[in-house]
Design a protein around this motif. Structure first.
Motif, PDB file in Angstrom:
ATOM      1  N   LEU A 168       0.833  -1.194   0.000  1.00 44.43           N
ATOM      2  CA  LEU A 168       0.000   0.000   0.000  1.00 44.43           C
ATOM      3  C   LEU A 168       0.871   1.249   0.000  1.00 44.43           C
ATOM      4  CD1 LEU A 168      -3.005   0.950   0.217  1.00 44.43           C
ATOM      5  CD2 LEU A 168      -2.551   1.272   2.661  1.00 44.43           C
ATOM      6  N   VAL A 169       0.511   2.222  -0.827  1.00 47.71           N
ATOM      7  CA  VAL A 169       1.210   3.501  -0.900  1.00 47.71           C
ATOM      8  C   VAL A 169       0.234   4.610  -0.524  1.00 47.71           C
ATOM      9  CG1 VAL A 169       2.355   5.156  -2.422  1.00 47.71           C
ATOM     10  CG2 VAL A 169       2.847   2.714  -2.644  1.00 47.71           C
ATOM     11  N   GLU A 170       0.614   5.389   0.463  1.00 47.02           N
ATOM     12  CA  GLU A 170      -0.190   6.544   0.869  1.00 47.02           C
ATOM     13  C   GLU A 170       0.337   7.781   0.141  1.00 47.02           C
ATOM     14  OE1 GLU A 170      -0.854   9.209   4.879  1.00 47.02           O
ATOM     15  OE2 GLU A 170      -0.629   7.039   5.080  1.00 47.02           O
ATOM     16  N   ILE A 171      -0.546   8.440  -0.594  1.00 43.33           N
ATOM     17  CA  ILE A 171      -0.180   9.631  -1.358  1.00 43.33           C
ATOM     18  C   ILE A 171      -0.695  10.853  -0.606  1.00 43.33           C
ATOM     19  CG2 ILE A 171      -0.393  10.836  -3.564  1.00 43.33           C
ATOM     20  CD1 ILE A 171      -1.009   8.105  -4.838  1.00 43.33           C
ATOM     21  N   GLU A 172       0.228  11.688  -0.162  1.00 43.27           N
ATOM     22  CA  GLU A 172      -0.138  12.897   0.578  1.00 43.27           C
ATOM     23  C   GLU A 172       0.111  14.117  -0.290  1.00 43.27           C
ATOM     24  OE1 GLU A 172       0.884  12.191   5.146  1.00 43.27           O
ATOM     25  OE2 GLU A 172       2.602  11.786   3.832  1.00 43.27           O
ATOM     26  N   ALA A 173      -0.835  15.052  -0.258  1.00 50.83           N
ATOM     27  CA  ALA A 173      -0.706  16.315  -0.977  1.00 50.83           C
ATOM     28  C   ALA A 173      -0.812  17.452   0.032  1.00 50.83           C
ATOM     29  CB  ALA A 173      -1.794  16.436  -2.041  1.00 50.83           C
ATOM     30  N   ASP A 174       0.229  18.266   0.078  1.00 48.17           N
ATOM     31  CA  ASP A 174       0.268  19.405   1.001  1.00 48.17           C
ATOM     32  C   ASP A 174       0.331  20.693   0.183  1.00 48.17           C
ATOM     33  OD1 ASP A 174       0.836  20.640   3.768  1.00 48.17           O
ATOM     34  OD2 ASP A 174       2.495  21.377   2.523  1.00 48.17           O
ATOM     35  N   ILE A 175      -0.646  21.561   0.406  1.00 45.25           N
ATOM     36  CA  ILE A 175      -0.686  22.856  -0.270  1.00 45.25           C
ATOM     37  C   ILE A 175      -0.349  23.922   0.772  1.00 45.25           C
ATOM     38  CG2 ILE A 175      -2.092  24.503  -1.555  1.00 45.25           C
ATOM     39  CD1 ILE A 175      -3.800  22.167  -2.485  1.00 45.25           C
ATOM     40  N   GLY A 176       0.792  24.558   0.596  1.00 45.44           N
ATOM     41  CA  GLY A 176       1.257  25.530   1.576  1.00 45.44           C
ATOM     42  C   GLY A 176       1.675  26.828   0.925  1.00 45.44           C
ATOM     43  N   ALA A 177       2.081  27.760   1.750  1.00 47.22           N
ATOM     44  CA  ALA A 177       2.518  29.062   1.256  1.00 47.22           C
ATOM     45  C   ALA A 177       3.872  28.925   0.581  1.00 47.22           C
ATOM     46  CB  ALA A 177       2.599  30.060   2.411  1.00 47.22           C
ATOM     47  N   VAL A 208      -4.463  16.054  -4.643  1.00 48.38           N
ATOM     48  CA  VAL A 208      -4.307  17.503  -4.794  1.00 48.38           C
ATOM     49  C   VAL A 208      -5.663  18.192  -4.805  1.00 48.38           C
ATOM     50  CG1 VAL A 208      -3.541  19.315  -6.381  1.00 48.38           C
ATOM     51  CG2 VAL A 208      -2.087  17.329  -5.968  1.00 48.38           C
ATOM     52  N   LEU A 209      -6.631  17.643  -5.531  1.00 44.14           N
ATOM     53  CA  LEU A 209      -7.969  18.254  -5.579  1.00 44.14           C
ATOM     54  C   LEU A 209      -8.637  18.224  -4.215  1.00 44.14           C
ATOM     55  CD1 LEU A 209      -9.265  16.816  -8.980  1.00 44.14           C
ATOM     56  CD2 LEU A 209      -8.548  19.168  -8.499  1.00 44.14           C
ATOM     57  N   ALA A 210      -8.428  17.140  -3.449  1.00 39.05           N
ATOM     58  CA  ALA A 210      -9.011  17.073  -2.104  1.00 39.05           C
ATOM     59  C   ALA A 210      -8.338  18.080  -1.177  1.00 39.05           C
ATOM     60  CB  ALA A 210      -8.880  15.660  -1.548  1.00 39.05           C
ATOM     61  N   ALA A 211      -7.019  18.238  -1.295  1.00 44.96           N
ATOM     62  CA  ALA A 211      -6.320  19.223  -0.464  1.00 44.96           C
ATOM     63  C   ALA A 211      -6.753  20.641  -0.798  1.00 44.96           C
ATOM     64  CB  ALA A 211      -4.811  19.078  -0.647  1.00 44.96           C
ATOM     65  N   ALA A 212      -7.108  20.904  -2.057  1.00 49.17           N
ATOM     66  CA  ALA A 212      -7.577  22.226  -2.476  1.00 49.17           C
ATOM     67  C   ALA A 212      -9.067  22.404  -2.236  1.00 49.17           C
ATOM     68  CB  ALA A 212      -7.263  22.428  -3.954  1.00 49.17           C
ATOM     69  N   VAL A 228     -12.798  18.710  -4.202  1.00 47.39           N
ATOM     70  CA  VAL A 228     -13.647  17.520  -4.075  1.00 47.39           C
ATOM     71  C   VAL A 228     -13.651  17.099  -2.610  1.00 47.39           C
ATOM     72  CG1 VAL A 228     -13.183  16.720  -6.431  1.00 47.39           C
ATOM     73  CG2 VAL A 228     -11.728  15.954  -4.554  1.00 47.39           C
ATOM     74  N   PRO A 229     -14.743  16.500  -2.136  1.00 42.15           N
ATOM     75  CA  PRO A 229     -14.752  15.992  -0.751  1.00 42.15           C
ATOM     76  C   PRO A 229     -13.859  14.766  -0.625  1.00 42.15           C
ATOM     77  CG  PRO A 229     -16.802  15.437  -1.872  1.00 42.15           C
ATOM     78  CD  PRO A 229     -16.043  16.325  -2.811  1.00 42.15           C
ATOM     79  N   SER A 230     -13.356  14.536   0.554  1.00 40.40           N
ATOM     80  CA  SER A 230     -12.422  13.422   0.772  1.00 40.40           C
ATOM     81  C   SER A 230     -13.062  12.254   1.518  1.00 40.40           C
ATOM     82  CB  SER A 230     -11.205  13.917   1.561  1.00 40.40           C
ATOM     83  OG  SER A 230     -11.607  14.446   2.813  1.00 40.40           O
ATOM     84  N   ASP A 231     -14.361  12.302   1.770  1.00 45.10           N
ATOM     85  CA  ASP A 231     -14.978  11.252   2.583  1.00 45.10           C
ATOM     86  C   ASP A 231     -14.981   9.895   1.886  1.00 45.10           C
ATOM     87  OD1 ASP A 231     -16.740  12.691   0.847  1.00 45.10           O
ATOM     88  OD2 ASP A 231     -18.425  11.578   1.696  1.00 45.10           O
ATOM     89  N   ARG A 232     -14.970   9.857   0.526  1.00 46.81           N
ATOM     90  CA  ARG A 232     -14.991   8.586  -0.197  1.00 46.81           C
ATOM     91  C   ARG A 232     -13.596   8.008  -0.418  1.00 46.81           C
ATOM     92  NH1 ARG A 232     -19.479   8.353  -5.067  1.00 46.81           N
ATOM     93  NH2 ARG A 232     -21.331   8.338  -3.727  1.00 46.81           N
ATOM     94  N   LEU A 233     -12.571   8.725  -0.025  1.00 44.75           N
ATOM     95  CA  LEU A 233     -11.206   8.262  -0.268  1.00 44.75           C
ATOM     96  C   LEU A 233     -10.746   7.228   0.749  1.00 44.75           C
ATOM     97  CD1 LEU A 233      -9.425  11.581  -1.309  1.00 44.75           C
ATOM     98  CD2 LEU A 233     -10.434   9.812  -2.755  1.00 44.75           C
ATOM     99  N   ALA A 234     -11.345   7.237   1.928  1.00 45.29           N
ATOM    100  CA  ALA A 234     -10.967   6.255   2.937  1.00 45.29           C
ATOM    101  C   ALA A 234     -11.385   4.853   2.483  1.00 45.29           C
ATOM    102  CB  ALA A 234     -11.620   6.597   4.271  1.00 45.29           C
ATOM    103  N   GLY A 235     -10.465   3.910   2.532  1.00 42.35           N
ATOM    104  CA  GLY A 235     -10.761   2.542   2.122  1.00 42.35           C
ATOM    105  C   GLY A 235     -10.831   2.343   0.630  1.00 42.35           C
ATOM    106  N   THR A 236     -10.333   3.318  -0.156  1.00 39.81           N
ATOM    107  CA  THR A 236     -10.381   3.246  -1.622  1.00 39.81           C
ATOM    108  C   THR A 236      -8.975   3.351  -2.189  1.00 39.81           C
ATOM    109  OG1 THR A 236     -12.557   4.318  -1.639  1.00 39.81           O
ATOM    110  CG2 THR A 236     -11.339   4.272  -3.717  1.00 39.81           C
ATOM    111  N   VAL A 237      -8.648   2.474  -3.134  1.00 38.25           N
ATOM    112  CA  VAL A 237      -7.377   2.579  -3.848  1.00 38.25           C
ATOM    113  C   VAL A 237      -7.658   3.118  -5.242  1.00 38.25           C
ATOM    114  CG1 VAL A 237      -6.208   0.766  -2.554  1.00 38.25           C
ATOM    115  CG2 VAL A 237      -7.484   0.165  -4.602  1.00 38.25           C
TER     116      VAL A 237
END
Length: 503
Positions: free
Chosen positions: A18-27, A89-93, A96-105
């Motif tokens: 499993l690979v966790e993809i994290e997107a961080d949008i910062g200054a 990236v779209l969820a971090a911005a 799109v909502p992120s509620d469906r991403l849990a448990g989804t590849v």
């Protein structure tokens, strides 16, 4: 500052992580950074994904974006992470909502216009995701049929990134797979087409019944290739689990049929003798890809003109024949691929290869050099060796038509069923898979039956490995004869199959 995550799968051979993809949008200044040990193809994903997001009608953050793929020390290869990166990236911005991403590849490559392209390895990736507790997957629409082979995972197929965005917003459904239909064995070449060669036909039947390796030697044009191509037709159809194993290898290789991914016909692989060592056993830069030995898993690997392959390629098969898997070490890691196949070798007896031995113009030393290309250690792992003779008559209308594939396969299936019932509590399915110690201890035969084997060991005509393989063939002969256990005749016949003069 905003942070979101999505999930994908990295493949090491057929093993998924499993690979966790994290997107961080910062200054900070606009820019995109990708970390987490990506390969060169994956490093380009940030530009590919940014274009796909913009061409799908969405906005790319105009500040600093950091993308992290975890575990950071795990090699990430390929473009299958594109969809996961875009969604993170779209969820971090907050697009799109992120509620469906849990448990989804999420698996899929993005085109610059937002289309989702199929990627290799969907099947083993979803098998790994199911094992890790993930029960939903988003894949390219072209990969839906393949993904549907994994029971217990809710599969959704998307043609474009825009469709994925609409699904995440609960605005529109995605494509769902239909029922998967296995491929039924079709019209395989018939064994009745082979004229004469009763000894070789019998050896092929024994090989099919016990899962043994075969060497066919003799002049050209006498039916060696015809016999080898008819072996898959004698084998029982693949079980559901075996068919899934074969499909997983083809998925990683990229050769899996999209219309009929689950085949019950044992594979038949016949590479040309100019094949490289890497193509035969697997290889490549980065993480090694499967080779011909893995593509033949649960089927037949046929090496025609075996003496022309060269020592390096032939000797690379020795460990594979013993262990039923191949381990390939590269700088980015070690991968394992299954390689439990039946090996069929076919070779002429000399370089000039005349129709009759009496017409041979080769010197004795030339003949020895030619046959010595098949080394002793390799031949020691081949259970059945058959010297084929020239065909002297082609008449087939005299009423003695040879047995066809259907008739022989019935005996093979019955023999395999006897072997499976006998070994089932030990986890073995064929006689060729039984370890040597079990044959000499728990399932030891009377000394009167194994006398010829003991004599061969004392004379040095037989190795310990050869003795084990002789007993495995004896058990197969007993199963074909309907006997409860081998007797002295079965053991003697098995030993005769190992006659070095047939090589």
């Amino acid at each position: 500052m905003a942070l979101a995550r999505s999930y994908s799968v990295a493949l090491l051979g057929l093993e998924g992580r499993l690979v966790e993809i994290e997107a961080d949008i910062g200054a900070g200044m606009p820019g995109t950074k990708l970390v987490g040990l990506p390969d060169p193809g994956l490093r380009e994903a940030k530009d590919r994904v940014r274009a796909a997001v913009r061409n799908s009608g969405q906005s790319w953050p105009d500040t600093n974006v950091t993308l992290g793929l975890s575990p950071a020390d795990l090699p990430k290869v390929g473009s299958s992470y594109d969809l996961g990166i875009a969604v993170a990236v779209l969820a971090a911005a907050a697009a799109v909502p992120s509620d469906r991403l849990a448990g989804t590849v999420l698996l899929g490559e993005l085109a610059l216009d937002g289309r989702l392209r199929a990627v290799a390895g969907i099947l083993p990736a979803l098998l790994a995701a199911r094992r890790l507790g993930y029960r939903r997957a988003l894949v390219p629409v072209d990969s839906v049929t393949e993904a549907a082979l994994v029971d217990g995972v809710e599969v959704h197929g998307a043609p474009t990134l825009s469709d994925v965005v609409a699904w995440l917003r609960d605005e529109a459904p995605l494509c769902e797979p239909g029922p998967v239909q296995p491929v039924v064995a079709g019209s395989a070449p018939d064994l009745a087409d082979v004229v004469g060669q009763p000894e070789a036909r019998w050896a092929l039947e024994v090989a099919a019944a016990g899962g043994h390796h075969v060497l066919l030697t003799g002049p050209p044009g006498i039916g060696k290739t015809m016999l080898a191509t008819r072996l898959p037709g004698l084998l029982p159809p693949l079980s559901a689990d075996e068919a899934l194993e074969v499909a997983a290898i083809r998925s990683v290789d990229g050769s899996l049929s999209r219309s009929a991914p689950l085949a019950t016909v044992p594979p038949f692989v016949a590479p040309h003798h100019s094949i490289s060592r890497g193509a035969l056993v697997g290889g490549g830069s980065g993480l090694a890809a499967p080779g011909a030995v893995s593509k033949a898993h649960r089927g037949v690997l046929f090496l025609d003109e075996a003496a022309e392959y060269g020592a390096e390629r032939l000797e690379s098969l020795r460990t594979v024949l013993e262990e039923g898997e191949i381990r390939l070490a590269r700088i980015r890691g070690v991968v394992r691929y299954p390689a439990a196949f039946q090996l069929v070798l076919a070779s002429n007896t000399c370089p000039c290869a005349p129709p009759r031995d009496t017409d041979c113009t080769c010197t004795p030393s030339a003949r020895r050099r030619y046959l010595s290309r098949l080394s002793g250690p390799l031949l020691d792992r081949v259970d059945l060796r058959v010297r084929m003779r020239p065909v002297t008559v082609m008449r087939t209308d005299d009423g003695a038509r040879p047995e066809d594939t259907t008739c022989v396969r019935q005996r093979v299936v019955a023999a395999r069923r006897r072997a499976a019932d006998r070994w089932s509590r030990h986890g073995w399915r064929t006689n060729s898979a039984v370890p040597g110690p079990a044959l000499w201890r728990e399932f030891a035969l009377p000394s009167s039956s194994t006398t010829v084997v003991e004599q061969g060991l004392r004379r040095g005509a037989l190795t310990a490995r050869g003795a084990d393989r002789c007993l495995r063939v004896a058990w197969t002969l007993a199963d074909l004869a309907g006997a409860d256990r081998p007797d002295g005749d079965h053991v003697a016949a098995a030993l005769d199959f190992r006659d070095r003069r047939a090589a």
